[in-house]
Design a protein around this motif. Structure first.
Motif, PDB file in Angstrom:
ATOM      1  N   LEU A  68       0.812  -1.214   0.000  1.00 35.72           N
ATOM      2  CA  LEU A  68       0.000   0.000   0.000  1.00 35.72           C
ATOM      3  C   LEU A  68       0.846   1.264   0.000  1.00 35.72           C
ATOM      4  O   LEU A  68       0.361   2.332  -0.355  1.00 35.72           O
ATOM      5  CB  LEU A  68      -0.916  -0.034   1.232  1.00 35.72           C
ATOM      6  N   ASP A  69       2.090   1.160   0.396  1.00 28.93           N
ATOM      7  CA  ASP A  69       2.943   2.355   0.317  1.00 28.93           C
ATOM      8  C   ASP A  69       3.187   2.789  -1.119  1.00 28.93           C
ATOM      9  O   ASP A  69       3.552   3.933  -1.365  1.00 28.93           O
ATOM     10  CB  ASP A  69       4.280   2.130   1.049  1.00 28.93           C
ATOM     11  N   MET A  70       2.949   1.866  -2.081  1.00 32.89           N
ATOM     12  CA  MET A  70       3.250   2.206  -3.472  1.00 32.89           C
ATOM     13  C   MET A  70       2.075   2.073  -4.436  1.00 32.89           C
ATOM     14  O   MET A  70       2.229   2.372  -5.613  1.00 32.89           O
ATOM     15  CB  MET A  70       4.434   1.352  -3.946  1.00 32.89           C
ATOM     16  N   ARG A  71       0.930   1.604  -3.951  1.00 33.55           N
ATOM     17  CA  ARG A  71      -0.192   1.424  -4.890  1.00 33.55           C
ATOM     18  C   ARG A  71      -1.512   1.304  -4.125  1.00 33.55           C
ATOM     19  O   ARG A  71      -1.532   0.921  -2.967  1.00 33.55           O
ATOM     20  CB  ARG A  71       0.000   0.161  -5.720  1.00 33.55           C
ATOM     21  N   PRO A  72      -2.639   1.587  -4.799  1.00 29.81           N
ATOM     22  CA  PRO A  72      -3.941   1.375  -4.147  1.00 29.81           C
ATOM     23  C   PRO A  72      -4.254  -0.120  -4.016  1.00 29.81           C
ATOM     24  O   PRO A  72      -3.652  -0.960  -4.693  1.00 29.81           O
ATOM     25  CB  PRO A  72      -4.944   2.055  -5.080  1.00 29.81           C
ATOM     26  N   ILE A  73      -5.202  -0.428  -3.131  1.00 33.03           N
ATOM     27  CA  ILE A  73      -5.631  -1.799  -2.889  1.00 33.03           C
ATOM     28  C   ILE A  73      -7.155  -1.858  -2.944  1.00 33.03           C
ATOM     29  O   ILE A  73      -7.834  -0.836  -2.991  1.00 33.03           O
ATOM     30  CB  ILE A  73      -5.170  -2.299  -1.491  1.00 33.03           C
TER      31      ILE A  73
ATOM     32  N   PHE B 173      -2.398   9.476   3.811  1.00 29.29           N
ATOM     33  CA  PHE B 173      -2.621   9.265   2.374  1.00 29.29           C
ATOM     34  C   PHE B 173      -1.905  10.378   1.594  1.00 29.29           C
ATOM     35  O   PHE B 173      -2.299  11.535   1.647  1.00 29.29           O
ATOM     36  CB  PHE B 173      -4.125   9.261   2.090  1.00 29.29           C
ATOM     37  N   GLY B 180       5.895   8.334  -6.524  1.00 30.45           N
ATOM     38  CA  GLY B 180       5.341   6.990  -6.465  1.00 30.45           C
ATOM     39  C   GLY B 180       4.965   6.557  -5.057  1.00 30.45           C
ATOM     40  O   GLY B 180       4.644   5.397  -4.832  1.00 30.45           O
ATOM     41  N   ARG B 181       5.011   7.490  -4.103  1.00 31.51           N
ATOM     42  CA  ARG B 181       4.581   7.143  -2.740  1.00 31.51           C
ATOM     43  C   ARG B 181       3.075   7.287  -2.641  1.00 31.51           C
ATOM     44  O   ARG B 181       2.518   8.347  -2.923  1.00 31.51           O
ATOM     45  CB  ARG B 181       5.253   8.054  -1.705  1.00 31.51           C
ATOM     46  N   PHE B 182       2.399   6.230  -2.208  1.00 30.26           N
ATOM     47  CA  PHE B 182       0.933   6.237  -2.178  1.00 30.26           C
ATOM     48  C   PHE B 182       0.427   6.508  -0.763  1.00 30.26           C
ATOM     49  O   PHE B 182      -0.328   7.440  -0.532  1.00 30.26           O
ATOM     50  CB  PHE B 182       0.402   4.912  -2.728  1.00 30.26           C
ATOM     51  N   VAL B 183       0.849   5.678   0.187  1.00 30.09           N
ATOM     52  CA  VAL B 183       0.444   5.854   1.591  1.00 30.09           C
ATOM     53  C   VAL B 183       1.705   5.815   2.446  1.00 30.09           C
ATOM     54  O   VAL B 183       2.618   5.027   2.189  1.00 30.09           O
ATOM     55  CB  VAL B 183      -0.539   4.732   2.022  1.00 30.09           C
ATOM     56  N   ASP B 184       1.754   6.679   3.458  1.00 27.08           N
ATOM     57  CA  ASP B 184       2.859   6.668   4.412  1.00 27.08           C
ATOM     58  C   ASP B 184       2.548   5.632   5.496  1.00 27.08           C
ATOM     59  O   ASP B 184       1.772   5.893   6.416  1.00 27.08           O
ATOM     60  CB  ASP B 184       3.018   8.058   5.025  1.00 27.08           C
ATOM     61  N   LEU B 185       3.134   4.438   5.342  1.00 28.05           N
ATOM     62  CA  LEU B 185       2.806   3.345   6.269  1.00 28.05           C
ATOM     63  C   LEU B 185       3.206   3.682   7.703  1.00 28.05           C
ATOM     64  O   LEU B 185       2.652   3.122   8.656  1.00 28.05           O
ATOM     65  CB  LEU B 185       3.482   2.047   5.827  1.00 28.05           C
ATOM     66  N   ASN B 205      -8.187  -1.058   6.156  1.00 28.25           N
ATOM     67  CA  ASN B 205      -7.706  -0.802   4.789  1.00 28.25           C
ATOM     68  C   ASN B 205      -8.350   0.433   4.172  1.00 28.25           C
ATOM     69  O   ASN B 205      -8.350   0.593   2.955  1.00 28.25           O
ATOM     70  CB  ASN B 205      -7.910  -2.044   3.906  1.00 28.25           C
TER      71      ASN B 205
END
Lengths: 447, 447
Positions: A68-73, B173, B180-185, B205
């Protein structure tokens, strides 16, 4: 009546958030919030409905199980999402995935029966057993239950859900204002079930829908999975990589279904298919390369290493995979699909980088890169020669990959006479050419 | 900002299929299929939204637990129904009931978070522990789990759901296409929970909604129920029969909430209220009598006998209840409500027939029979003198009982200055005057 001859192709749109390719959210014009935007999904369904597709299909996972750090789910709960879509469409089928491992049969029977009533007979349930560890860990477990146990539970679960869906005879609902009789309880058939995994005593609290009950869908690849599909499924979502593999799979499934007393073509085989479409083949290949180049290398390597079960450091982008690497085989269908691509990569001597490109960053579903004509030819070839009854479409990027398909490929299939120009019925069963399940009254007459 | 002064009344419509009175489906013009008709519920919500009501509230039961042979029941799954309603409305809140005894926390957290995102911050969850035997028997049990265990499970369940709803910091988010970073885990907070009833390791999620997370609603009447409400609920649906009882309940709840460190008025008390409205009091009483006369006697007697725990043969319509009959008390809040009406019946020397009439065929919620002015006076009296923050309305017959309320009673409440003429915000929290929950970042700063 039309729809009997010639045999008609079935097409679902598998609406994977921003699209199948992990970088889909990064392309110019894409809205990264699509994965949590109900309007995005509604527009996809409306586009698909204008093209007379059979159904919108939604995957599901009750966990964060990709990077999820790099793409939607897959995120929004699919039965709710399809209820929104039901309100904005009139014909397209609505298939949601739900797990038999982390739900209760009465709840699932009721939620899908509700969707079926709300949509006037357009619902389908895609039965999955859920093989990922993050899901197991969200439901009180430290490990994924073993394959055989998951499938035994799924079999009991699906049987129970069908019994609940059929628990009202079609004339049980009287609603006679004069006498005050509302429901004839003598025409309700409680589940009265005590099994290995579940106990459910009552009848469902809902009558049957316009199509009887939701269509059962499955994606069985392993032996247990195929048996589950052969027993319960009316459509399967397969992941065969090649024409021969898919035809053999379809024949095997029909043979298994026959052993359960089901007729020929009782199970429609819809092959998973990712499309990357361009006006010319060169444009399509360029689109593919641009999409793959937008996938972070770390993402692709992590995914490949995870699937192979090797440390990520052991993979060098410009080297071939070691020849002695065992193919992963834990009995999970997804890995079976993956293996086919891996074998293909070996045969062609791909480097890791080339392998990732061939997978289009994905997990092993078949990818066609080409013009609308090339895509239509491939689809027609599989359909007309017994390798598939249809396809579960996973466009590279959404919505534009779907639009490229509906505007470019669908008209060609219609001209060939293998795909509808208008819906012939109002229910998902009518689109799939499935009859209304008999239910209780007829079952008793037959007994 | 408006909404601070004067204090504003809160009104929910409890959309019980054909209406609160068991004979509602039999009145001329009523559609007996209303209980399975999504359009019926959508129209109710639209009517309520035109009158600026706070929310539509849906009860739930995963079983056939009333006398379905003579009346409709709660049937369609409410989170799906509210998703349909979300698509057809813009402001009204959407509160669905879901059981903590027969669901899993991750599934419930996710389904309500989905409803909250789809509706742009209008969702609420009514937490119930489910006390009926038919439900228990649909989920593998032979008996209803005991009261204390149900409430212990509900407490752990609600805490977990809140933790999951808050598991994303609001800036987790990123969706940065360039990097390319989607979410900051690092800004996701997994539940990491191993408790008495549940184990949930992951984060939800889904990110938080426009209102942070859904509003928590409860209907605690017993001691355990009140403690659960005091700890978790932001609104309660009470069933007090009298002004004094309701004021004492509200004071008790506020005192309990204070012991959990919550501020004054942290919990809005919405009293259940059935209305039977006529242009004159005589007309209203006639309407009441006509509705009660349409309830089959067998229905009313079965229900009364079942609640009292006596054989149905022991009740004679024209005799008083035996004076030595013990009041039912199994710790279930619904019976507490019922007892108050029963005590009232004794005080007035009612026959069984008169008692049934006083209950309007129902299970003990307070009933007002009168003109719009009388109903408005009663509501204002309770509200202005600390017996309630609002009401959960259960009109006798739907839709017309709701229309009688919105067209007759609401304008009077508006002229008195205690009910809004327009929505001041877009979320359920804004209607209820509740702030956005802090979530994780603020919680850490405060620590």
């Amino acid at each position: 009546m039309s729809g009997e001859f010639p045999r008609q192709l079935h097409l679902n749109i598998n609406a994977l958030h921003s699209g199948f390719v992990p970088s889909a959210w990064r392309v110019p014009g894409a809205d990264p919030r699509a994965f949590i935007d109900v309007d995005h999904y509604v527009r996809l369904a409306q586009t698909a409905e204008r093209a007379c597709l059979d159904a919108i299909f939604l995957a599901d996972n009750a966990a964060i199980s990709d990077q999820l750090d790099m793409r939607p789910i897959t995120a929004l709960e699919p039965t709710l999402l399809l209820t929104s879509i039901a309100a904005a469409t009139t014909h397209i089928g609505l298939i949601a995935t739900a797990s038999t491992s982390y739900n209760e049969p009465y709840n699932i029977a009721r939620r899908f029966a509700t969707l079926d009533l709300v949509s006037k007979g357009r619902a389908g349930w895609n039965i999955v057993t859920t093989a990922d560890l993050p899901s197991a860990r969200n439901f009180g477990l430290d490990a994924v239950p073993d394959h055989a146990q998951r499938y035994a539970r799924a079999d009991e679960f699906a049987s129970l859900v069908k019994a609940l869906w059929n628990s009202w005879e079609d004339d049980a609902f009287i609603a006679d204002k004069a006498s005050g009789r509302f429901v004839d309880l003598g025409k309700l058939h409680p589940a009265a079930h005590r099994g290995r995994f579940f106990g459910v005593q009552g009848a469902l609290n809902l009558p049957r829908s316009a199509q009887g009950h939701p269509v059962l869908v499955q994606a069985g690849a392993s032996g247990d999975g195929r048996d589950l599909a052969a027993r319960h499924a009316e459509a399967v979502f397969s992941a065969s990589q090649s024409f021969d593999e898919s035809r053999a799979y379809r024949e095997d499934l029909n043979a298994r279904a026959a052993r359960y007393g089901r007729g020929p073509n009782a199970v429609k085989v819809l092959a998973g298919l990712t499309t990357i479409i361009g006006a010319t083949e060169t444009e399509a290949l360029r689109r593919r390369d641009e999409l793959v180049d937008l996938i972070p290398w770390r993402y692709s390597l992590n995914r490949l290493a995870g699937t192979l079960g090797v440390p990520v450091d052991s993979l060098s982008p410009d080297k071939r995979l070691p020849d002695d690497l065992p193919l992963p085989n834990n009995g999970n269908g997804n890995h079976t699909f993956f293996n086919a691509t891996l074998a293909q990569a070996r045969a062609h001597g791909y480097t890791v980088r080339e392998l990732v490109r061939a997978l289009a960053g994905g997990g092993g579903h078949r990818v066609i890169v080409g013009t609308p004509e090339q895509v239509a030819d491939d689809i027609a070839h599989w359909f007309e020669n017994g390798a598939a009854d249809g396809f579960n479409l996973m466009p590279d990027v959404l919505p534009d990959g779907l639009e490229a398909f509906t505007e470019g490929v669908v008209p060609i299939l219609q001209r060939r006479g293998i795909f509808r120009r208008a819906y012939e019925g109002d229910t998902l069963r009518s689109h799939f050419g499935l009859g209304k399940p008999a239910g209780h009254a007829a079952a008793r007459e037959a007994a």
